[in-house]
Design a protein around this motif. Structure first.
Motif, short mmCIF file in Angstrom:
data_model
loop_
_atom_site.label_atom_id
_atom_site.label_comp_id
_atom_site.label_asym_id
_atom_site.label_seq_id
_atom_site.Cartn_x
_atom_site.Cartn_y
_atom_site.Cartn_z
N UNK A 261 0.83 -1.20 0.00
CA UNK A 261 0.00 0.00 0.00
C UNK A 261 0.87 1.26 0.00
N UNK A 262 1.98 1.23 0.73
CA UNK A 262 2.90 2.37 0.74
C UNK A 262 3.47 2.62 -0.65
N UNK A 263 3.86 1.54 -1.33
CA UNK A 263 4.42 1.67 -2.67
C UNK A 263 3.38 2.29 -3.61
N UNK A 264 2.16 1.81 -3.54
CA UNK A 264 1.12 2.32 -4.43
C UNK A 264 0.79 3.78 -4.16
N UNK A 265 1.05 4.25 -2.94
CA UNK A 265 0.77 5.64 -2.60
C UNK A 265 1.87 6.59 -3.08
N UNK A 266 3.00 6.07 -3.52
CA UNK A 266 4.08 6.92 -4.00
C UNK A 266 3.74 7.48 -5.37
#
Length: 416
Positions: free
Chosen positions: A383-388
Protein backbone atom coordinates in the motif's frame (compact mmCIF):
# COMPACT_ATOMS: atom_id res chain seq x y z
CA UNK A 1 26.87 -2.39 -31.32
CA UNK A 2 23.75 -4.19 -30.11
CA UNK A 3 20.94 -1.75 -29.38
CA UNK A 4 23.20 1.30 -29.06
CA UNK A 5 23.20 3.87 -31.84
CA UNK A 6 26.27 6.04 -32.45
CA UNK A 7 24.46 8.95 -34.12
CA UNK A 8 23.49 12.04 -32.14
CA UNK A 9 19.68 12.13 -31.76
CA UNK A 10 17.97 15.14 -33.21
CA UNK A 11 16.16 17.62 -31.01
CA UNK A 12 12.44 17.05 -30.61
CA UNK A 13 10.11 18.84 -32.99
CA UNK A 14 7.48 19.51 -30.34
CA UNK A 15 7.93 23.02 -28.93
CA UNK A 16 7.25 21.95 -25.33
CA UNK A 17 9.33 18.76 -25.49
CA UNK A 18 12.61 18.53 -23.63
CA UNK A 19 15.72 16.45 -24.11
CA UNK A 20 16.50 14.01 -21.29
CA UNK A 21 19.66 11.92 -20.99
CA UNK A 22 19.57 8.91 -18.67
CA UNK A 23 23.05 7.76 -17.61
CA UNK A 24 23.37 4.20 -16.36
CA UNK A 25 26.10 1.82 -15.29
CA UNK A 26 26.15 -1.26 -17.55
CA UNK A 27 24.06 -3.82 -15.63
CA UNK A 28 20.42 -4.89 -15.61
CA UNK A 29 20.03 -3.84 -11.98
CA UNK A 30 20.99 -0.29 -12.97
CA UNK A 31 19.11 0.12 -16.24
CA UNK A 32 15.87 -1.66 -15.33
CA UNK A 33 14.86 0.55 -12.36
CA UNK A 34 15.07 3.68 -14.56
CA UNK A 35 13.09 2.34 -17.52
CA UNK A 36 9.66 3.26 -16.16
CA UNK A 37 10.62 6.91 -15.66
CA UNK A 38 12.33 7.00 -19.05
CA UNK A 39 9.20 5.57 -20.67
CA UNK A 40 7.09 8.22 -18.94
CA UNK A 41 9.15 10.90 -20.68
CA UNK A 42 8.91 9.05 -24.00
CA UNK A 43 5.14 8.79 -23.61
CA UNK A 44 5.11 12.55 -23.07
CA UNK A 45 6.76 13.04 -26.49
CA UNK A 46 10.08 14.16 -25.03
CA UNK A 47 13.43 13.37 -26.62
CA UNK A 48 14.91 10.65 -24.40
CA UNK A 49 18.13 8.67 -24.66
CA UNK A 50 19.57 6.00 -22.38
CA UNK A 51 23.35 6.38 -22.32
CA UNK A 52 24.86 3.05 -21.30
CA UNK A 53 26.86 0.10 -22.63
CA UNK A 54 26.09 -1.76 -25.89
CA UNK A 55 24.62 -4.76 -24.02
CA UNK A 56 22.38 -2.66 -21.82
CA UNK A 57 21.48 -0.43 -24.75
CA UNK A 58 19.72 -3.42 -26.27
CA UNK A 59 17.65 -3.73 -23.08
CA UNK A 60 16.64 -0.06 -23.29
CA UNK A 61 15.71 -0.38 -26.95
CA UNK A 62 13.51 -3.38 -26.14
CA UNK A 63 11.59 -1.07 -23.78
CA UNK A 64 11.13 1.49 -26.53
CA UNK A 65 13.86 3.87 -25.35
CA UNK A 66 16.52 5.16 -27.74
CA UNK A 67 19.98 4.06 -26.58
CA UNK A 68 23.38 5.61 -27.15
CA UNK A 69 26.75 4.25 -26.16
CA UNK A 70 28.46 5.51 -23.02
CA UNK A 71 31.46 3.36 -22.26
CA UNK A 72 31.95 -0.38 -22.47
CA UNK A 73 30.15 -3.42 -21.14
CA UNK A 74 30.58 -4.47 -17.51
CA UNK A 75 32.95 -7.25 -18.55
CA UNK A 76 35.42 -4.58 -19.70
CA UNK A 77 35.07 -2.68 -16.41
CA UNK A 78 35.70 -5.87 -14.50
CA UNK A 79 38.72 -6.80 -16.61
CA UNK A 80 40.23 -3.37 -15.99
CA UNK A 81 39.69 -3.62 -12.24
CA UNK A 82 41.27 -7.09 -12.28
CA UNK A 83 44.27 -5.68 -14.14
CA UNK A 84 44.68 -2.89 -11.61
CA UNK A 85 44.39 -5.15 -8.58
CA UNK A 86 46.57 -7.94 -9.94
CA UNK A 87 44.16 -10.61 -8.75
CA UNK A 88 40.50 -11.38 -8.13
CA UNK A 89 38.91 -8.06 -7.07
CA UNK A 90 37.48 -8.16 -3.57
CA UNK A 91 38.54 -11.76 -2.98
CA UNK A 92 37.98 -12.72 0.66
CA UNK A 93 36.31 -9.47 1.72
CA UNK A 94 33.98 -9.60 4.72
CA UNK A 95 30.39 -8.68 3.95
CA UNK A 96 30.60 -5.18 5.41
CA UNK A 97 33.57 -4.26 3.21
CA UNK A 98 32.09 -5.27 -0.18
CA UNK A 99 30.53 -1.93 -1.07
CA UNK A 100 33.31 0.27 0.39
CA UNK A 101 35.68 -1.73 -1.82
CA UNK A 102 33.76 -1.93 -5.10
CA UNK A 103 31.90 1.39 -5.27
CA UNK A 104 35.04 3.58 -5.33
CA UNK A 105 37.21 1.17 -7.34
CA UNK A 106 34.89 -0.35 -9.92
CA UNK A 107 32.25 2.34 -10.36
CA UNK A 108 33.94 5.63 -9.41
CA UNK A 109 37.43 5.02 -10.80
CA UNK A 110 37.02 2.53 -13.64
CA UNK A 111 33.42 3.27 -14.57
CA UNK A 112 33.62 7.05 -14.65
CA UNK A 113 36.73 6.91 -16.84
CA UNK A 114 34.95 4.48 -19.15
CA UNK A 115 31.87 6.67 -19.59
CA UNK A 116 32.83 10.32 -19.18
CA UNK A 117 33.92 11.21 -22.74
CA UNK A 118 30.83 9.67 -24.33
CA UNK A 119 28.51 11.12 -21.69
CA UNK A 120 29.82 14.67 -22.09
CA UNK A 121 29.13 14.37 -25.81
CA UNK A 122 25.54 13.23 -25.26
CA UNK A 123 24.79 15.65 -22.43
CA UNK A 124 25.81 18.79 -24.29
CA UNK A 125 22.58 20.40 -25.45
CA UNK A 126 20.40 18.32 -23.12
CA UNK A 127 17.92 19.87 -20.72
CA UNK A 128 18.23 17.32 -17.91
CA UNK A 129 20.49 14.43 -16.91
CA UNK A 130 19.15 11.58 -14.76
CA UNK A 131 21.86 9.24 -13.48
CA UNK A 132 21.87 6.12 -11.35
CA UNK A 133 23.76 6.06 -8.05
CA UNK A 134 26.74 4.20 -9.50
CA UNK A 135 27.04 6.13 -12.79
CA UNK A 136 29.55 8.61 -11.36
CA UNK A 137 30.27 10.09 -14.79
CA UNK A 138 26.67 11.34 -14.81
CA UNK A 139 26.93 14.23 -12.33
CA UNK A 140 30.35 15.14 -13.73
CA UNK A 141 29.08 15.27 -17.32
CA UNK A 142 26.13 17.38 -16.21
CA UNK A 143 28.48 19.80 -14.43
CA UNK A 144 30.76 20.01 -17.48
CA UNK A 145 27.81 20.81 -19.75
CA UNK A 146 26.04 23.08 -17.25
CA UNK A 147 22.91 20.94 -17.30
CA UNK A 148 20.69 20.24 -14.25
CA UNK A 149 20.92 16.69 -12.92
CA UNK A 150 18.80 14.25 -10.94
CA UNK A 151 20.09 11.29 -8.92
CA UNK A 152 18.02 8.11 -9.29
CA UNK A 153 18.52 5.69 -6.38
CA UNK A 154 18.23 2.00 -7.25
CA UNK A 155 17.15 0.83 -3.81
CA UNK A 156 18.26 1.61 -0.25
CA UNK A 157 21.12 4.15 -0.33
CA UNK A 158 24.66 2.73 -0.24
CA UNK A 159 26.71 3.28 2.94
CA UNK A 160 27.90 6.87 3.18
CA UNK A 161 31.42 5.63 3.87
CA UNK A 162 31.46 4.01 0.41
CA UNK A 163 30.15 7.19 -1.20
CA UNK A 164 32.77 9.32 0.53
CA UNK A 165 35.46 7.00 -0.81
CA UNK A 166 33.86 7.17 -4.25
CA UNK A 167 34.02 10.94 -4.14
CA UNK A 168 37.74 10.74 -3.38
CA UNK A 169 38.23 8.23 -6.21
CA UNK A 170 36.52 10.33 -8.87
CA UNK A 171 37.96 13.69 -7.69
CA UNK A 172 40.98 13.59 -10.07
CA UNK A 173 38.63 13.23 -13.03
CA UNK A 174 36.68 16.32 -11.91
CA UNK A 175 39.96 18.23 -11.75
CA UNK A 176 40.93 16.93 -15.19
CA UNK A 177 37.80 18.61 -16.49
CA UNK A 178 38.81 21.79 -14.59
CA UNK A 179 36.02 21.50 -12.05
CA UNK A 180 36.16 21.51 -8.27
CA UNK A 181 35.30 18.01 -7.00
CA UNK A 182 32.02 17.68 -5.13
CA UNK A 183 31.34 15.53 -2.08
CA UNK A 184 30.18 11.99 -2.87
CA UNK A 185 31.25 12.47 -6.48
CA UNK A 186 28.44 14.97 -6.99
CA UNK A 187 25.77 12.34 -6.43
CA UNK A 188 23.89 14.09 -3.64
CA UNK A 189 24.43 17.58 -5.03
CA UNK A 190 21.41 16.82 -7.21
CA UNK A 191 17.78 16.15 -6.43
CA UNK A 192 17.61 12.51 -5.32
CA UNK A 193 14.75 10.22 -6.30
CA UNK A 194 14.16 7.44 -3.80
CA UNK A 195 12.17 4.39 -4.92
CA UNK A 196 11.88 2.70 -1.51
CA UNK A 197 8.66 2.85 0.52
CA UNK A 198 8.82 4.62 3.90
CA UNK A 199 8.70 1.35 5.82
CA UNK A 200 12.28 0.62 4.72
CA UNK A 201 13.56 3.89 6.12
CA UNK A 202 16.11 6.13 4.45
CA UNK A 203 19.44 5.94 6.24
CA UNK A 204 22.82 6.80 4.75
CA UNK A 205 21.62 9.91 2.93
CA UNK A 206 23.65 13.07 3.66
CA UNK A 207 21.88 15.56 5.88
CA UNK A 208 20.30 18.35 3.88
CA UNK A 209 19.87 16.29 0.70
CA UNK A 210 16.92 17.22 -1.51
CA UNK A 211 14.68 14.17 -1.81
CA UNK A 212 11.62 13.17 -3.82
CA UNK A 213 9.82 9.83 -4.03
CA UNK A 214 9.14 7.74 -7.12
CA UNK A 215 7.02 4.62 -7.22
CA UNK A 216 9.12 1.62 -8.33
CA UNK A 217 7.50 0.14 -11.43
CA UNK A 218 8.68 -3.06 -13.10
CA UNK A 219 9.46 -2.58 -16.79
CA UNK A 220 10.99 -5.96 -17.55
CA UNK A 221 8.64 -7.43 -20.16
CA UNK A 222 9.61 -6.67 -23.73
CA UNK A 223 7.14 -6.47 -26.56
CA UNK A 224 5.53 -9.84 -27.14
CA UNK A 225 6.94 -11.47 -23.98
CA UNK A 226 4.48 -13.66 -22.10
CA UNK A 227 4.37 -16.28 -19.35
CA UNK A 228 5.34 -19.83 -20.30
CA UNK A 229 2.27 -21.88 -21.20
CA UNK A 230 2.85 -24.32 -18.32
CA UNK A 231 2.30 -21.56 -15.73
CA UNK A 232 -1.41 -21.58 -16.48
CA UNK A 233 -1.62 -25.34 -15.86
CA UNK A 234 0.03 -25.40 -12.42
CA UNK A 235 -1.81 -27.22 -9.61
CA UNK A 236 -3.88 -24.97 -7.36
CA UNK A 237 -1.43 -24.51 -4.46
CA UNK A 238 0.96 -21.74 -3.37
CA UNK A 239 3.44 -20.56 -5.99
CA UNK A 240 6.95 -19.86 -4.68
CA UNK A 241 9.21 -17.97 -7.06
CA UNK A 242 13.01 -18.15 -6.82
CA UNK A 243 15.73 -16.12 -8.54
CA UNK A 244 19.33 -15.14 -7.88
CA UNK A 245 19.22 -12.33 -10.42
CA UNK A 246 21.22 -11.92 -13.60
CA UNK A 247 24.73 -11.34 -12.20
CA UNK A 248 25.30 -13.03 -8.82
CA UNK A 249 23.56 -16.22 -9.92
CA UNK A 250 26.36 -18.75 -10.31
CA UNK A 251 25.90 -20.64 -7.03
CA UNK A 252 23.92 -23.60 -8.33
CA UNK A 253 24.02 -25.11 -4.85
CA UNK A 254 21.51 -22.54 -3.59
CA UNK A 255 19.04 -23.48 -6.31
CA UNK A 256 19.56 -27.18 -5.60
CA UNK A 257 19.01 -26.66 -1.88
CA UNK A 258 15.65 -25.02 -2.58
CA UNK A 259 14.67 -27.82 -4.97
CA UNK A 260 15.51 -30.48 -2.41
CA UNK A 261 14.02 -28.62 0.54
CA UNK A 262 10.70 -27.93 -1.16
CA UNK A 263 10.41 -31.21 -3.07
CA UNK A 264 7.91 -32.66 -0.61
CA UNK A 265 6.06 -29.44 0.14
CA UNK A 266 2.58 -28.60 -1.23
CA UNK A 267 3.90 -25.74 -3.36
CA UNK A 268 4.83 -24.99 -6.96
CA UNK A 269 8.47 -23.89 -7.08
CA UNK A 270 9.24 -21.66 -10.07
CA UNK A 271 12.93 -20.91 -10.64
CA UNK A 272 14.64 -18.59 -13.10
CA UNK A 273 18.40 -19.15 -13.33
CA UNK A 274 19.26 -16.15 -15.52
CA UNK A 275 19.77 -15.76 -19.28
CA UNK A 276 23.40 -16.89 -19.13
CA UNK A 277 22.77 -20.07 -17.11
CA UNK A 278 21.55 -23.48 -18.21
CA UNK A 279 18.52 -24.90 -16.38
CA UNK A 280 19.97 -28.39 -16.93
CA UNK A 281 22.73 -27.52 -14.45
CA UNK A 282 20.24 -28.08 -11.64
CA UNK A 283 20.01 -31.78 -12.52
CA UNK A 284 16.83 -33.87 -12.19
CA UNK A 285 13.97 -31.76 -10.86
CA UNK A 286 11.25 -32.65 -8.36
CA UNK A 287 7.80 -32.89 -9.90
CA UNK A 288 6.70 -29.64 -8.25
CA UNK A 289 9.60 -27.61 -9.69
CA UNK A 290 9.81 -25.70 -12.99
CA UNK A 291 12.93 -23.95 -14.24
CA UNK A 292 13.40 -21.31 -16.96
CA UNK A 293 16.21 -19.00 -17.85
CA UNK A 294 14.00 -15.91 -17.57
CA UNK A 295 10.39 -14.97 -16.91
CA UNK A 296 9.38 -11.28 -16.62
CA UNK A 297 8.69 -10.71 -12.93
CA UNK A 298 6.02 -8.15 -13.73
CA UNK A 299 3.99 -10.99 -15.26
CA UNK A 300 4.85 -13.72 -12.77
CA UNK A 301 4.79 -12.09 -9.32
CA UNK A 302 1.04 -11.34 -9.34
CA UNK A 303 0.52 -15.13 -9.43
CA UNK A 304 2.92 -15.87 -6.55
CA UNK A 305 2.55 -16.30 -2.79
CA UNK A 306 6.19 -15.93 -1.70
CA UNK A 307 9.60 -15.14 -3.16
CA UNK A 308 13.09 -16.53 -2.54
CA UNK A 309 15.75 -14.26 -3.97
CA UNK A 310 19.24 -12.82 -3.74
CA UNK A 311 18.35 -9.40 -2.39
CA UNK A 312 18.78 -7.43 -5.60
CA UNK A 313 16.93 -4.12 -5.34
CA UNK A 314 14.78 -4.79 -8.38
CA UNK A 315 13.41 -8.11 -7.14
CA UNK A 316 13.12 -6.80 -3.58
CA UNK A 317 11.04 -3.79 -4.61
CA UNK A 318 8.95 -5.77 -7.10
CA UNK A 319 8.13 -8.25 -4.32
CA UNK A 320 7.17 -5.39 -2.00
CA UNK A 321 4.91 -3.90 -4.66
CA UNK A 322 3.28 -7.31 -5.09
CA UNK A 323 2.76 -7.57 -1.31
CA UNK A 324 4.73 -10.82 -1.01
CA UNK A 325 6.76 -12.18 1.92
CA UNK A 326 10.41 -12.77 1.04
CA UNK A 327 13.29 -15.07 1.91
CA UNK A 328 16.53 -13.36 0.95
CA UNK A 329 19.75 -15.33 0.41
CA UNK A 330 22.26 -12.56 -0.45
CA UNK A 331 25.05 -13.35 -2.88
CA UNK A 332 27.05 -10.11 -3.01
CA UNK A 333 27.06 -6.38 -3.83
CA UNK A 334 24.35 -4.42 -1.97
CA UNK A 335 22.26 -7.53 -1.34
CA UNK A 336 23.38 -7.96 2.27
CA UNK A 337 22.22 -4.42 3.05
CA UNK A 338 18.88 -4.98 1.32
CA UNK A 339 18.39 -8.23 3.24
CA UNK A 340 19.10 -6.53 6.56
CA UNK A 341 16.79 -3.59 5.80
CA UNK A 342 13.91 -5.89 4.86
CA UNK A 343 14.47 -8.18 7.82
CA UNK A 344 14.52 -5.25 10.25
CA UNK A 345 11.22 -4.06 8.77
CA UNK A 346 9.71 -7.52 9.27
CA UNK A 347 9.20 -7.95 5.53
CA UNK A 348 11.67 -10.76 4.91
CA UNK A 349 13.67 -13.53 6.45
CA UNK A 350 17.35 -13.96 5.63
CA UNK A 351 19.67 -16.90 5.15
CA UNK A 352 23.38 -16.49 4.55
CA UNK A 353 24.59 -18.64 1.64
CA UNK A 354 26.51 -20.94 4.00
CA UNK A 355 23.30 -21.57 5.97
CA UNK A 356 21.04 -22.20 2.97
CA UNK A 357 20.55 -25.94 3.49
CA UNK A 358 17.47 -27.76 2.13
CA UNK A 359 15.92 -27.96 5.61
CA UNK A 360 16.61 -24.29 6.35
CA UNK A 361 14.97 -23.18 3.10
CA UNK A 362 12.01 -25.48 3.73
CA UNK A 363 11.46 -24.19 7.27
CA UNK A 364 11.67 -20.52 6.23
CA UNK A 365 9.23 -21.02 3.37
CA UNK A 366 6.76 -22.74 5.68
CA UNK A 367 6.90 -19.77 8.03
CA UNK A 368 6.45 -17.28 5.17
CA UNK A 369 3.37 -19.05 3.87
CA UNK A 370 1.82 -19.45 7.32
CA UNK A 371 2.72 -16.15 9.02
CA UNK A 372 -0.24 -13.78 8.99
CA UNK A 373 1.93 -11.08 10.59
CA UNK A 374 4.45 -11.20 7.74
CA UNK A 375 1.65 -11.15 5.18
CA UNK A 376 0.08 -8.13 6.88
CA UNK A 377 3.38 -6.23 6.89
CA UNK A 378 3.93 -7.12 3.22
CA UNK A 379 0.47 -5.83 2.35
CA UNK A 380 1.16 -2.61 4.28
CA UNK A 381 4.37 -2.14 2.30
CA UNK A 382 2.45 -2.76 -0.92
CA UNK A 383 0.00 0.00 0.00
CA UNK A 384 2.90 2.37 0.74
CA UNK A 385 4.42 1.67 -2.67
CA UNK A 386 1.12 2.32 -4.43
CA UNK A 387 0.77 5.64 -2.60
CA UNK A 388 4.08 6.92 -4.00
CA UNK A 389 3.96 9.26 -7.03
CA UNK A 390 3.94 7.27 -10.26
CA UNK A 391 6.52 7.78 -13.04
CA UNK A 392 4.18 9.97 -15.11
CA UNK A 393 3.67 12.40 -12.22
CA UNK A 394 7.38 12.55 -11.41
CA UNK A 395 8.24 13.01 -15.08
CA UNK A 396 5.92 16.01 -15.27
CA UNK A 397 7.61 17.63 -12.25
CA UNK A 398 11.06 17.01 -13.69
CA UNK A 399 9.90 18.23 -17.08
CA UNK A 400 9.29 21.65 -15.54
CA UNK A 401 12.87 21.66 -14.26
CA UNK A 402 14.12 20.76 -17.73
CA UNK A 403 11.94 23.39 -19.42
CA UNK A 404 13.37 26.08 -17.14
CA UNK A 405 16.85 25.13 -18.29
CA UNK A 406 15.72 24.97 -21.92
CA UNK A 407 14.21 28.47 -21.69
CA UNK A 408 17.37 29.86 -20.10
CA UNK A 409 19.50 28.25 -22.80
CA UNK A 410 17.27 29.77 -25.50
CA UNK A 411 17.60 33.24 -23.95
CA UNK A 412 21.37 32.90 -23.86
CA UNK A 413 21.31 31.90 -27.51
CA UNK A 414 19.27 34.99 -28.40
CA UNK A 415 21.65 37.21 -26.38
CA UNK A 416 24.52 36.01 -28.49
Amino acid sequence: MGGVHPAQPEHPSCVDAVRIVFASAPAFGHVNPMLALARAFVDGDDDVVMATSPEMGARAEAAGIHAVQAGSNMSVWWAELTRRTGGAPGDGLPVDRILPYFIPRLFAEVGSQQQIDDLVRWVRGADLVIFDTFAFAGPLAAAVAGVPAVHHLLGPPPPLEAMVLAGDAVAPLWRKWQLEPRPYGGTYAALTLTICPPTLGLTDVPQGSQLATLRPVMFDAGKGEALPAWVHDLPRRPNVYMTLGTVTNTDVGVFVAACEGLAGEPVNLIITVGPANDPAALGPLPTNTHVERYIPQSLLLPLCDAVIHHGGSGTMLASLRAGLPQLIIPQGADQYINASVCREAGLADRLLPSDASPSAVRDRVRIMLQSEAMKTRAERARAEVEAMPDPAAVAESLREMARSHSSLRSMRHVDR
